[in-house]
Write an enzyme that holds these catalytic residues in place. Structure first.
Site, short mmCIF file in Angstrom:
data_model
loop_
_atom_site.label_atom_id
_atom_site.label_comp_id
_atom_site.label_asym_id
_atom_site.label_seq_id
_atom_site.Cartn_x
_atom_site.Cartn_y
_atom_site.Cartn_z
N GLU A 354 0.98 -1.59 0.38
CA GLU A 354 -0.20 0.30 0.04
C GLU A 354 0.64 0.90 0.07
O GLU A 354 0.18 2.08 -0.82
CB GLU A 354 -1.09 0.30 1.18
CG GLU A 354 -2.27 -0.57 1.13
CD GLU A 354 -1.70 -2.41 1.90
OE1 GLU A 354 -2.50 -2.62 2.70
OE2 GLU A 354 -0.66 -3.03 1.77
N SER A 355 2.21 1.03 0.28
CA SER A 355 2.72 2.40 0.38
C SER A 355 3.14 2.80 -0.75
O SER A 355 3.58 4.40 -0.60
CB SER A 355 4.02 2.55 0.73
OG SER A 355 4.99 1.06 0.70
#
Length: 556
Positions: A354-355
């Site tokens: 997700e980063s």
């Protein structure tokens, strides 16, 4: 731009005393703070803001919004929460909207004890929200969250009674052309605390030392948008001369930044375990032996689950005849990255987090968001476009509870409120979902994995397969309507989602079906036939030999 103009701008923007700029934040203001765990978290500004409050009594009653969570255990917002709790100080924060509270046990206690109103949106929704508000739109319109706790027919993302009473953050149900949608809205930030690596004399920000871009630009845009243009304060490690940052390296243009504060090194870590590493920053792509260094080589029940997930991803490679793009969630799913590296299939199973990272070996725990050897990094909103839009091929996500219908609770129990993280948006978009976790929870659990079998020596006392989940994080109804392929993978059993409910399809070799599986569930799963045995390779210490099989499957 002339040297005299640059010098004039620099004298105003580059400040030595953080209290001077932070004192502009007034009581009751909405403050946006960047941070994916320690990644882009402006820890120095966060602490100085709280110290200013302790010294002067102001600003108080702040409403804090973050794209994920700015900090990790003992750092960033968690450090402030610990100080607040110890002092019994209920006046600094009046409300909070973040995606993940899991790194702060203190904040979770404060939410349960009604210290302030608390809300939790998916990372993707929050990242989009900053971009939408920056575009002058009211909020995020999406189908993510329908028939879950985010739905206003249930909790509307409120985590406690104070939030349900005040409803500072709202989710509205809309009908457009016969389809239901949710509109997520929240108060526009008046101030933003963001972070970069380098600022030049007019405030241009680059993020060359950071792990990822996060949502830094979008937070600045949302704060600067009409109808009331707010103030953006940036924490950096250094100031450079104007014109020395490559224009393509500028993530936030200087005119969007009002003030720049240089932070001491100890308040500017790349991640929880990293002060600075060029590999973590993506400046150096390491050789394979470095990427696999410090990997857990032992075989335990958690790795058993990760291996079983990896086999499903391998089947997708065989099905499509090409590499597949996959998201890995926090917890056991993140360990799938180690299995992929161990089996040398990371080029065929492309792992994303997700980063914003693509490829490499994702780390887990408080370092989640870091990928060693990533080949690409996107901003968080762009990454979640890949997830919510179903551009990726599959996702592996964790769980806390699963019920007989296949609903998943990923973020709420009586003892924990970690928050949804990226879970709702990813589960909404991914066509294939592999929920991964241990079958039971609680202290005293002990397993033995050997000779191709699993032996349960002592079991957890917390049942995770329940009649009804405490909170719905992902709706089985929605997954079925969207025709998703969904498996629930544990160390001892594998289930499939069907329109009739959960079907038991596999059990681990060495496990007693009645005693170790059925007796540890609150409901009886569907069993159309005798469950198959899980692949014995999963329970053997040697490699499973996945690469050899997959290379043959790739169609030229």
């Amino acid at each position: 731009m002339s040297d005299s103009v640059v010098s004039l701008i620099a004298r105003k923007k580059i400040v030595n005393d953080p209290d001077f700029v932070l004192s502009q934040i007034k009581d009751g203001d909405v403050v946006a703070i960047s941070g994916f765990n320690e990644i882009t978290s402006p820890d120095y500004l966060i602490e100085r803001l709280y110290r200013l409050y302790l010294k002067t009594g102001h600003p108080r009653n702040l409403f804090i919004i973050s794209d994920t969570f700015p900090g990790t255990p003992g750092r960033g917002l968690d450090s402030i929460a610990q100080m607040m709790y110890k002092r019994g100080d209920r006046d600094f924060i009046r409300g909070m909207l973040v995606a993940f509270y899991g790194w702060s046990e203190t904040l979770q206690k404060m939410i349960k004890e009604e210290w302030f109103e608390a809300y939790a949106w998916s990372i993707g929704i929050l990242a989009y929200w900053f971009r939408e508000v920056g575009s002058g739109r009211p909020g995020v319109l999406t189908r993510v969250g329908l028939n879950t706790t985010a739905d206003p027919r249930y909790d509307g993302t409120a985590l406690n009674e104070t939030a349900k009473e005040r409803r500072t953050v709202k989710v509205q149900l809309l009908n457009i052309d016969g389809k239901e949608y949710l509109l997520y809205t929240a108060p526009k930030p008046k101030f933003a605390l963001i972070r970069g690596s380098t600022a030049d004399e007019i405030g241009n920000l680059s993020l060359e030392d950071e792990v990822a871009y996060g949502t830094v630009l979008n937070i600045a845009q949302a704060t600067k948008a009409m109808p009331e243009k707010g103030t953006v304060i940036a924490q950096v490690l250094r100031v450079a001369r104007f014109g020395t940052i490559n224009p393509k390296s500028v993530v936030v243009p200087g005119p969007l930044v009002d003030y720049v504060v240089v932070a001491p090194r100890e308040y500017h870590r790349q991640s929880h375990s990293f002060d600075y590493d060029p590999i973590v920053a993506g400046r150096v792509i390491p050789p394979a032996d470095v990427m696999t260094a410090q990997m857990e080589s032992g075989l335990d029940e958690r790795k058993v689950v990760a291996r079983r997930v990896a086999l499903e991803l391998a089947r997708l490679v065989e099905k499509y005849g090409r590499p597949v793009v996959v998201n890995l969630g926090v917890g056991i799913p993140a360990m799938v990255g180690e299995v992929a590296m161990e089996e040398d299939i990371q080029d065929l199973v492309v792992l994303t987090v997700e980063s914003g990272t693509w490829g490499g070996r994702p780390l887990y725990g408080p370092d989640f968001g870091v990928s060693i050897g990533a080949f690409a990094v996107l901003s968080v909103p762009d990454q979640f476009t890949m997830y919510e839009g179903g551009v990726i091929d599959a996702a592996s996500l964790g769980f806390m509870q699963i019920d007989k219908y296949g609903n998943v609770n990923s973020f709420f129990t009586e003892s924990k409120i970690p928050g949804p993280g990226g879970f709702p948006a990813i589960a909404s978009g991914a066509p294939d979902i592999y929920y991964a976790g241990l079958f039971t929870a609680g202290r005293g659990t002990k397993y033995e994995v050997a000779d191709g079998k699993l032996r349960i020596i002592s079991d957890g006392n917390i049942v995770k397969f329940v009649n009804k989940v405490d909170k719905v994080g992902c709706s089985s109804k929605v997954m079925i309507e969207n025709r998703k392929n969904v498996l629930y993978i544990t160390e001892r059993a594998v289930f499939r989602l069907t329109p009739e409910g959960l079907e038991l399809i596999e059990v681990a070799p060495g496990v007693d079906l009645e005693k170790d599986v059925l007796a540890k569930m609150e409901f009886k799963p569907i069993m159309k036939r005798e469950p198959e045995l899980m692949d014995p390779r999963i329970f053997m210490p040697k490699k499973m030999g996945m690469k050899e099989e997959l290379v043959k499957a790739i169609r030229v």
